[in-house]
Scaffold this motif. Structure first.
Motif: not given
Length: 127
Positions: A13-14, A87-88, A91, A125, A127
Motif C-alpha cells: 500500500q502507499a 507511492i503509486p 510501481t 504500490v 493507492s
C-alpha cells in the motif's frame, strides 16, 4: 561474467516499505558498481540509484532521494534497495545492473553504463 538475481518485490500500500535484494554470482563483486533501474509499462527504463564499488559513494534520482536507500554487503555479494514512503508512481519492474568498477567521475545513471542485468522484480504500490 556476473549473474544477477533480484528478489523482494511485491504488492504494498502507499506509504509502505519494501526491501529489494540483488545477489550476484562470481568473484570480486567488490570491484563492481551496481545500480537499480525501473521500468513501468509504456515507459523507458529509468535510473533509481547506484552504489559504486568503493561503497561510500551512492547517488539517487530526484524522484526517490530521501525515500530510498541503496547499500551493499560485498561479503554476501549482495546489494539492497530499501524503499520507504512508497507511492503509486513507484510501481514498476525493478532491475539490478552491474559493471566493472570505473572512476567516480564517470556516469553511472544510464542503462548503457552497465554490462550485466538481472531479470527484474515487480513492485506494485496501491493507492
Amino acid at each position: 561474467q556476473v549473474q544477477l538475481v533480484e528478489s523482494g518485490g511485491g504488492l504494498v500500500q502507499a506509504g509502505g516499505l519494501l526491501r529489494l535484494t540483488c545477489v550476484a554470482s562470481g568473484r570480486a563483486f567488490g570491484n563492481y558498481d551496481v545500480g537499480w533501474f525501473r521500468q513501468a509499462p509504456g515507459k523507458e527504463r529509468e535510473f533509481v540509484a547506484t552504489v559504486r564499488w568503493i561503497g561510500s559513494i551512492s547517488t539517487y534520482s530526484d524522484s526517490v532521494r530521501g525515500r530510498f536507500a541503496i547499500s551493499r554487503d560485498n561479503a554476501k555479494n549482495t546489494v539492497y534497495l530499501q524503499m520507504s514512503s512508497l507511492i503509486p508512481e513507484d510501481t514498476a519492474l525493478y532491475y539490478c545492473a552491474a559493471r566493472a568498477r570505473r572512476s567516480s567521475w564517470q556516469t553511472a545513471e544510464r542503462p548503457d553504463d552497465y554490462d550485466y542485468w538481472g531479470q527484474g522484480t515487480q513492485v506494485t504500490v496501491s493507492s
